[in-house]
Structures are given as structure tokens and as C-alpha cells.
Design a protein around this motif. Structure first.
Motif, PDB file in Angstrom:
ATOM      1  N   LYS A 158     -14.034 -44.005  37.777  1.00  0.00           N
ATOM      2  CA  LYS A 158     -14.271 -45.406  37.432  1.00  0.00           C
ATOM      3  C   LYS A 158     -13.046 -45.927  36.688  1.00  0.00           C
ATOM      4  O   LYS A 158     -12.637 -45.380  35.669  1.00  0.00           O
ATOM      5  N   SER A 159     -12.434 -46.986  37.226  1.00  0.00           N
ATOM      6  CA  SER A 159     -11.280 -47.607  36.572  1.00  0.00           C
ATOM      7  C   SER A 159     -11.760 -48.713  35.639  1.00  0.00           C
ATOM      8  O   SER A 159     -12.599 -49.538  36.016  1.00  0.00           O
ATOM      9  N   ILE A 160     -11.221 -48.722  34.411  1.00  0.00           N
ATOM     10  CA  ILE A 160     -11.593 -49.734  33.425  1.00  0.00           C
ATOM     11  C   ILE A 160     -10.335 -50.225  32.724  1.00  0.00           C
ATOM     12  O   ILE A 160      -9.246 -49.661  32.877  1.00  0.00           O
ATOM     13  N   ARG A 161     -10.474 -51.268  31.937  1.00  0.00           N
ATOM     14  CA  ARG A 161      -9.385 -51.754  31.103  1.00  0.00           C
ATOM     15  C   ARG A 161      -9.282 -50.873  29.854  1.00  0.00           C
ATOM     16  O   ARG A 161     -10.290 -50.368  29.362  1.00  0.00           O
ATOM     17  N   PRO A 162      -8.067 -50.695  29.310  1.00  0.00           N
ATOM     18  CA  PRO A 162      -7.925 -49.920  28.070  1.00  0.00           C
ATOM     19  C   PRO A 162      -8.839 -50.417  26.954  1.00  0.00           C
ATOM     20  O   PRO A 162      -9.381 -49.616  26.177  1.00  0.00           O
ATOM     21  N   ALA A 166     -12.880 -48.413  23.865  1.00  0.00           N
ATOM     22  CA  ALA A 166     -13.454 -48.443  22.520  1.00  0.00           C
ATOM     23  C   ALA A 166     -14.971 -48.526  22.539  1.00  0.00           C
ATOM     24  O   ALA A 166     -15.627 -48.201  21.538  1.00  0.00           O
ATOM     25  N   THR A 167     -15.556 -48.945  23.665  1.00  0.00           N
ATOM     26  CA  THR A 167     -17.017 -49.077  23.749  1.00  0.00           C
ATOM     27  C   THR A 167     -17.695 -47.776  24.156  1.00  0.00           C
ATOM     28  O   THR A 167     -18.925 -47.699  24.158  1.00  0.00           O
ATOM     29  N   SER A 169     -18.832 -43.885  23.825  1.00  0.00           N
ATOM     30  CA  SER A 169     -19.169 -42.981  22.722  1.00  0.00           C
ATOM     31  C   SER A 169     -18.240 -41.778  22.662  1.00  0.00           C
ATOM     32  O   SER A 169     -18.028 -41.206  21.585  1.00  0.00           O
ATOM     33  N   PHE A 170     -17.664 -41.401  23.798  1.00  0.00           N
ATOM     34  CA  PHE A 170     -16.825 -40.201  23.826  1.00  0.00           C
ATOM     35  C   PHE A 170     -15.332 -40.512  23.667  1.00  0.00           C
ATOM     36  O   PHE A 170     -14.494 -39.619  23.708  1.00  0.00           O
ATOM     37  N   TYR A 171     -14.994 -41.799  23.490  1.00  0.00           N
ATOM     38  CA  TYR A 171     -13.581 -42.144  23.306  1.00  0.00           C
ATOM     39  C   TYR A 171     -13.076 -41.585  21.977  1.00  0.00           C
ATOM     40  O   TYR A 171     -13.716 -41.716  20.937  1.00  0.00           O
ATOM     41  N   LYS A 172     -11.913 -40.981  22.012  1.00  0.00           N
ATOM     42  CA  LYS A 172     -11.299 -40.386  20.829  1.00  0.00           C
ATOM     43  C   LYS A 172     -10.400 -41.432  20.172  1.00  0.00           C
ATOM     44  O   LYS A 172      -9.302 -41.719  20.649  1.00  0.00           O
ATOM     45  N   GLU A 173     -10.892 -41.991  19.078  1.00  0.00           N
ATOM     46  CA  GLU A 173     -10.193 -43.111  18.432  1.00  0.00           C
ATOM     47  C   GLU A 173      -9.040 -42.660  17.552  1.00  0.00           C
ATOM     48  O   GLU A 173      -7.989 -43.305  17.493  1.00  0.00           O
ATOM     49  N   ASN A 174      -9.232 -41.541  16.863  1.00  0.00           N
ATOM     50  CA  ASN A 174      -8.244 -41.093  15.883  1.00  0.00           C
ATOM     51  C   ASN A 174      -7.187 -40.205  16.546  1.00  0.00           C
ATOM     52  O   ASN A 174      -7.236 -38.983  16.483  1.00  0.00           O
ATOM     53  N   GLN A 180      -3.168 -44.914  21.020  1.00  0.00           N
ATOM     54  CA  GLN A 180      -4.423 -45.646  20.903  1.00  0.00           C
ATOM     55  C   GLN A 180      -4.445 -46.790  21.915  1.00  0.00           C
ATOM     56  O   GLN A 180      -3.396 -47.335  22.274  1.00  0.00           O
ATOM     57  N   TRP A 181      -5.631 -47.168  22.370  1.00  0.00           N
ATOM     58  CA  TRP A 181      -5.706 -48.183  23.414  1.00  0.00           C
ATOM     59  C   TRP A 181      -5.037 -49.487  22.998  1.00  0.00           C
ATOM     60  O   TRP A 181      -4.471 -50.205  23.831  1.00  0.00           O
TER      61      TRP A 181
END
Length: 284
Positions: A158-162, A166-167, A169-174, A180-181
Motif C-alpha cells: 500500500k502506497s501512502i504519503r509520508p 504518523a497515523t 500505530s507501528f510507525y517509529k517516530e523517534n 523522520q517523515w
């Protein structure tokens, strides 16, 4: 020594401070005004939090700073500290650090971050004297692969925007600031799913196109897998992010943790280490 915000400086003074501050550096960092200000925008660096140091009316040093909310904490990033060669070893770096930390305190920063070239021992010692600690080693890898179109009935992409990462749950923010996106808004992102729509991982990347409209290079900012790294899965992912190009494509990783099993796999399969940095953090 007089400090001015970038927003208070002439463009020529800012560019002079940057280019003279990084003369003879470990990697070439000379920039035109256009490239410099494009970087400020792309990486979310602040004209009001970044400073130029003047000796009289002569710009002799610079620090670039940005602030974001990461994992609920106000986090600052030092995106470059440079001192003109004839002012090095004369205490200017200490003055820059003290002024930068004063700005962070004024802004209510909770976490301060930066990266330093591993071989730049003098800079690393300076940061450590001001309370920064090494938390990771980061590498830029470069390699090329020739991929044929890969079909896998058990995996879909699935292609999405960067911004949409952030939405999840498994995105690694730190992660390091440039990965970072928010720093890759003009890039792309893909999520990889297995049977039962279980997420297998995701990738944040940017494709570089040549004048013939072909993908020439893919820059990987984040590649996270939620299961054991294996050759078949990586082949599918790399084929997907390079657009299924049936030719050799160059890949580059940016500030990836050297402890990542993906990095270990790539290095064992011919990818070369271009640069290694230490990631440093200070809690205020």
C-alpha cells in the motif's frame, strides 16, 4: 563575539558563515544560498532558533537548530555547527554550545539531539562536556541491485504519503531527525502486508529520476520490518520501492542504526559503508 539569529542576518553573511565554518570538514558541505534555504525548509530548521556568530562585522561561525514534538517531548536537533578555520581551538565552539543551550532552555526543549561524524573526536568530546551522550551509531550505506519484477501472492503493498505514517500505530517516530517523515515530505512511503492483512513493515524513501524518466537511485530513510529479515522479503520490498525497474538501481540508506538487522544483511550482501556517525542525546 556577537550572536545573531539567522532571521536578523544578511543572506550573504549566513552563507559565508556556513561555507567557511565547514571548510576542510570530513565531507563536502559547501552550499549555495538556494541549496541552503531549501535545506532549511525541507528539514524544518528554524531561522529564529539558529544563530550566526560575528567577530565585529565578520561572520565566523554558525549553528542550525530545529524543534519538533517527538514522542510527546519537545525535541531539538542541532543540524550543523561550523566554525571558520582560523577561529577553531579558540573557545568559539564552547560559546556556540552555551548560546544554543540557552536558546533551548528558553524554548522549553526537553530533549536535545545531534549527530557527529565518528572520526570527529574533538566535536564529540565537546558535546559530551555539555551533557550529550552517545546513544547509537548510524551509517550511510551505498549499494546497487538488479531487480526483476517480483510477484508474491502472499504480500501486497500500500502506497501512502509520508504524512500518513504518523497515523499508524507501528510507525517509529523517534528516529534521527533527517529520517523522520517531516524531513521527507517530498518522498514516498509504502506499507507491506502479509496474509490476513498483517503489517510486515514499512519504508520511507525518495526516488531520484534521471532525464529519461527512469529511476536512477532510491534513498531509504526508514525501513522497518516486524519479522526476521530474509532475502525473499527484501527483494520484494526493494523491487517495490524502485518501481519494479528491470535494471540496476542504486540504493542509499540515510542515518540507519548500525545495529539494525537490515543493515547487517545489506553489508553482508555487498553494500558499502560511506559514512558513520554517532547519535547523541542530552535530556534537559
Amino acid at each position: 563575539m556577537l550572536f545573531k539569529k539567522l532571521s536578523e542576518c544578511q543572506i550573504t553573511d549566513i552563507i559565508t558563515a556556513w561555507n567557511r565554518g565547514f571548510e576542510g570538514y570530513f565531507v563536502k558541505l559547501e552550499m549555495s544560498a538556494e541549496l541552503f534555504f531549501a535545506r532549511l525548509v525541507n528539514e524544518g530548521l528554524s531561522m529564529n532558533l539558529s544563530i550566526v556568530a560575528f567577530d565585529g562585522d565578520k561572520p565566523v561561525a554558525i549553528v542550525l537548530n530545529g524543534v519538533r514534538l517527538i514522542d510527546g517531548k519537545k525535541t531539538a536537533w542541532n543540524g550543523g555547527t561550523g566554525v571558520a578555520s582560523e577561529y577553531r581551538g579558540k573557545g568559539v565552539s564552547k560559546l556556540l554550545m552555551e548560546e544554543t543551550l540557552r536558546i533551548y532552555a528558553e524554548e522549553g526543549v526537553e530533549v536535545a539531539t545531534l549527530e557527529a561524524i565518528k572520526e570527529n573526536e574533538r566535536a564529540i568530546r565537546l558535546y559530551q562536556r555539555y551533557g550529550y551522550e552517545i546513544v547509537d551509531s548510524l551509517v550511510h550505506l551505498n549499494g546497487s541491485e538488479e531487480f526483476e519484477s517480483v510477484l508474491a501472492a502472499s504480500i501486497w503493498v500500500k502506497s501512502i504519503r509520508p504524512e500518513q505514517l504518523a497515523t499508524l500505530s507501528f510507525y517509529k517516530e523517534n528516529v534521527p531527525w533527517q529520517c523522520q517523515w517531516q524531513s521527507v515530505r517530498n518522498g514516498e512511503a509504502q506499507i507491506f502486508y502479509g496474509t490476513g492483512n498483517d503489517p510486515l513493515g514499512y519504508c520511507l524513501f525518495k526516488r531520484i529520476w534521471n532525464e529519461h524518466g527512469k529511476v536512477e537511485k532510491v534513498v531509504i530513510y526508514q525501513l522497518e520490518l516486524f519479522s526476521e529479515v530474509n532475502s525473499d522479503l527484501l527483494k520484494i520490498i526493494f523491487a517495490s520501492i524502485c518501481g519494479g525497474a528491470e535494471k540496476t538501481v542504486n540504493f542509499m540508506t540515510v542515518n540507519a542504526s548500525i545495529s539494525s538487522p537490515i543493515i547487517a544483511y545489506l553489508m553482508s550482501h555487498g553494500f558499502n559503508k560511506m559514512t558513520e556517525q554517532v547519535q547523541m542525546v542530552k535530556f534537559l
